[in-house]
Design a protein around this motif. Sequence first.
Motif, short mmCIF file in Angstrom:
data_model
loop_
_atom_site.label_atom_id
_atom_site.label_comp_id
_atom_site.label_asym_id
_atom_site.label_seq_id
_atom_site.Cartn_x
_atom_site.Cartn_y
_atom_site.Cartn_z
N HIS A 29 -70.26 -35.31 -46.17
CA HIS A 29 -70.40 -36.72 -46.57
C HIS A 29 -69.05 -37.29 -46.96
CE1 HIS A 29 -74.80 -36.02 -47.35
NE2 HIS A 29 -74.37 -34.81 -47.62
N HIS A 151 -73.84 -36.14 -42.34
CA HIS A 151 -75.02 -36.81 -42.87
C HIS A 151 -75.64 -37.67 -41.75
CE1 HIS A 151 -76.69 -39.44 -46.43
NE2 HIS A 151 -77.64 -39.02 -45.63
N CYS A 159 -72.23 -41.94 -42.35
CA CYS A 159 -71.64 -41.07 -43.37
C CYS A 159 -71.36 -39.72 -42.74
CB CYS A 159 -72.61 -40.92 -44.54
SG CYS A 159 -72.07 -39.70 -45.77
ZN LIG Z 1 -73.75 -38.91 -47.00
#
Ligand SMILES: [Zn+2]
Length: 186
Positions: A29, A151, A159
Amino acid sequence: MNIQRDLLTVNPFSRPGKKLDKVKALAVHWVANAGTTAKQNRNYFESLKDQSLNDASARYASAHFIVGISGEVVQCIPGEEVAYHVGAKKYTPEAVTAFGYIPNNCTIGIELCHPRDDGQFSTETLRAAGELCALLCIQFDLDPAKDIWRHFDVTAKVCPRWFVEHPEAFDEFKQSVAGAVNRLRR
Ligand SMILES: [Zn+2]
């Protein structure tokens, strides 16, 4: 490598204290808060414990590790516990196939800090994150080529922005992890 263990207090919003199932992947992330440090992001996760369970808009968020702009690494959640980093209402078909309907139960979350809003990571962050991912791949018997997910790959959220907008940079990152795994295993 130097990992600062600065665990969150067990609480419903960021450290549920539940055991992870078998770890199937690492999820990377960005913190989406340019210029912040690993410690500041850790303290944000800790601050979530002060929310009320009656608050319908309460936020649930955390990650196992946060890698800072200078390459500092803070661990917030023990490797055998669940963190709240990829929860969503809907998952990609690939994620459902790989993880079922609760990816948080079988993934390790790693947040990366970044100096600017474009999300590009510093050399120090990439180096430390690569080393951390290599150690985790060895610990959990994961393949860097296919068991490191963005992500984005789990929920389609943008992300980490830099790795979504520059997929070649993500490929390069995974290759660096594979190289580090081979060196550590030798
Ligand atoms: Zn994330």
